[in-house]
Motif scaffolding. Sequence first.
Motif, PDB file in Angstrom:
ATOM      1  N   LYS A  36      -7.784  -8.850  -0.669  1.00 18.11           N
ATOM      2  CA  LYS A  36      -7.196  -7.508  -0.543  1.00 18.11           C
ATOM      3  C   LYS A  36      -6.441  -7.082  -1.791  1.00 18.11           C
ATOM      4  O   LYS A  36      -5.907  -5.979  -1.847  1.00 18.11           O
ATOM      5  CB  LYS A  36      -6.257  -7.467   0.674  1.00 18.11           C
ATOM      6  CG  LYS A  36      -6.991  -7.553   2.003  1.00 18.11           C
ATOM      7  CD  LYS A  36      -6.098  -7.220   3.181  1.00 18.11           C
ATOM      8  CE  LYS A  36      -5.048  -8.264   3.430  1.00 18.11           C
ATOM      9  NZ  LYS A  36      -4.281  -8.009   4.668  1.00 18.11           N
ATOM     10  N   ASP A  90     -10.489  -0.415  -1.299  1.00 21.97           N
ATOM     11  CA  ASP A  90     -10.215  -1.855  -1.276  1.00 21.97           C
ATOM     12  C   ASP A  90     -10.735  -2.529  -2.537  1.00 21.97           C
ATOM     13  O   ASP A  90     -10.099  -3.432  -3.087  1.00 21.97           O
ATOM     14  CB  ASP A  90     -10.854  -2.494  -0.038  1.00 21.97           C
ATOM     15  CG  ASP A  90     -10.163  -2.085   1.251  1.00 21.97           C
ATOM     16  OD1 ASP A  90      -8.974  -1.712   1.191  1.00 21.97           O
ATOM     17  OD2 ASP A  90     -10.809  -2.130   2.317  1.00 21.97           O
ATOM     18  N   ARG A 111      -8.501  -1.740  -5.422  1.00 21.23           N
ATOM     19  CA  ARG A 111      -7.263  -2.537  -5.314  1.00 21.23           C
ATOM     20  C   ARG A 111      -7.487  -3.936  -5.887  1.00 21.23           C
ATOM     21  O   ARG A 111      -6.623  -4.486  -6.570  1.00 21.23           O
ATOM     22  CB  ARG A 111      -6.829  -2.619  -3.854  1.00 21.23           C
ATOM     23  CG  ARG A 111      -5.527  -3.378  -3.647  1.00 21.23           C
ATOM     24  CD  ARG A 111      -5.110  -3.379  -2.175  1.00 21.23           C
ATOM     25  NE  ARG A 111      -3.903  -4.156  -2.007  1.00 21.23           N
ATOM     26  CZ  ARG A 111      -2.664  -3.712  -2.231  1.00 21.23           C
ATOM     27  NH1 ARG A 111      -2.490  -2.467  -2.643  1.00 21.23           N
ATOM     28  NH2 ARG A 111      -1.611  -4.475  -2.039  1.00 21.23           N
ATOM     29  N   ARG A 112      -8.662  -4.495  -5.613  1.00 26.18           N
ATOM     30  CA  ARG A 112      -8.966  -5.824  -6.148  1.00 26.18           C
ATOM     31  C   ARG A 112      -9.286  -5.769  -7.639  1.00 26.18           C
ATOM     32  O   ARG A 112      -9.035  -6.736  -8.363  1.00 26.18           O
ATOM     33  CB  ARG A 112     -10.153  -6.441  -5.398  1.00 26.18           C
ATOM     34  CG  ARG A 112      -9.888  -6.740  -3.942  1.00 26.18           C
ATOM     35  CD  ARG A 112     -10.952  -7.663  -3.368  1.00 26.18           C
ATOM     36  NE  ARG A 112     -12.300  -7.119  -3.459  1.00 26.18           N
ATOM     37  CZ  ARG A 112     -12.839  -6.323  -2.548  1.00 26.18           C
ATOM     38  NH1 ARG A 112     -12.141  -5.966  -1.486  1.00 26.18           N
ATOM     39  NH2 ARG A 112     -14.082  -5.893  -2.697  1.00 26.18           N
TER      40      ARG A 112
END
Length: 603
Positions: A113, A271, A274-275
């Motif tokens: 995450k 997501d 975000r990574r």
Amino acid sequence: MLQRAFEAYQSGNPKQAETLCREILATRPEDQVAMLFLAMSLDAQHRTIEAIQLFERLTVLSPEQAENWANLGTVLRAAGQADKAEQAFRSALERDGADANSLFNLGSLSFDKGNYGEARRFLLRALETAPDDAAIRVLAIAACFECADFEQTDQLLVDWERWATGNVEVLTDLGWTLTRLTRAEEAGRALELAAQMMPNNTRVDLRRAAFYERTNRVAESRALLKQIPQEALDRVGLGTDATILRADLAARGDDLEGARHLYEKLVVDADLVRRDPQLPSQLARVCDRLGDPASAMMWLVHGRALHLAQLRERAPQIFEEGADPLRIIRQPLSAEQVAAWKPVTAPSAEESPIFVVGFPRSGTTMLETMLDAHPQLASMDERAFIQDVVDEMHKMGFAYPDGLGELDDAQCAHLRATYANLVRTQARVDPTLRLVDKNPLNIMRLPLIVRLFPKAKIILALRHPCDVVLSNFMQTFRAPAYIAMCATIESTAQGYADTFDFWIDQAGVLSPDVLELRYEDVVDDIDAQSRRIADFIGIDWDERMVNFHERAKDRGFIGTPSYQQVVEPINRRGVARWEKYREYLEPAIPILRRHIERWNYPV
């Protein structure tokens, strides 16, 4: 019957194990061992929903058993139910706080995450419980790297060829992390070992292809990626990783529109961004090359907001009141302090490193590669060795920079030896050649350089301040303090102005031997400027300095954001790029004006 069921499961016959377990449960419906074996057998047959129901039933029958919650978490995670899996693993930890399996899985979920700080905490706890588990160790290394905890990263990597060899997955993940750590030789070795152990493995081959791109072996990267079937990538969950690599490769060729299309497909996944917070910046740079500054700036602002939000979770202290990413320059030395320094014996210019400094994105990588192309010089990938020497000085009980004058001959010699040992053991530069130390941020550590190497040649890389600020805003850096400094165009400009105010003041006090070199002058006449550099250093000019991009290809890995540019012939693409973004840079111009005028740049 339980023994027979277990043996059937172990021998790869989960259907027979299922039949035996159901016979037991028909007469003993609450037999938890039979229920566990049945759940495992169903999971092995990919009957995931039925398996989950049984594992859930076990947590109801024996809620105090950590293993039941850990098993439930494992099957939920495999089913893609990450949130429920996380709850199950946390329940397992409530019952057994040292359960390495649950700690590892929670670390993995947090890592997936992009919660790298939390991942690091879970994984280091797991490693305390299971210090010999290579899978835990390699993911802990990656988490520490993402958190910029390089000291812990190096400690965990010690003797990696002993603990990683023999495990293909560990070698593959380790190879990619070593690549990002600029340890390219070791990375290549790890990935080749993995490929030898398991030829034509999808995961291994994709990581090798990414490694080739990162080390400027573009043709090899394209060829290897082309050989990997898409269905194989999708089957092992690497379709997105392959798309990122395709976008990177397209951006390095003639297919900018294709690169833009691929990046646009990627950045809609919050997501994923975000990574991998670099994706919006990569898209912005493609938009910039396509002549679309409005889209470029939109993606830059979007990506920066996401990256800063992530950083606030990972390193909240950076944003506390009074936090200052440039605190090292807030204590300049006075002329009186320098005059009172104890006299010490100094190495000659030839015995000293050649330092290449400047504000990041000023052309320092180009200068370093030009110098490295000379047969008498050797550079190293960008390292913070001078800061390491500052840290050693603190350990010796001296404040920095005020304590510099208290150092005597023996103490200065010790600090030089500390620096030399770091170069020898970590950078592995040919000791028969003169060392080039390129680290832009050493501009902030001029007092230490002059104290230890007062006769060193220093090249100050200059570029139009507006281009420098824009280019910094377009990058996604790793150091938390630097990310915070570059939060906005204005904050980046202020960081530039403060840094050069410090440099100008301290250069006046310390009188270093400096050559000021403008990026634009090098681009316009590399022959003349390379001769000027050679004269300044005191070496014969060599034509290889002009064709430095060929040397860059031979080097392979270059550990800066400029790794793609320096393998190209010199060009004017980066000159006056800021003019397309003038409306966005207007608030920064008053902050930068005195430095723009100092070096005679146009506004």
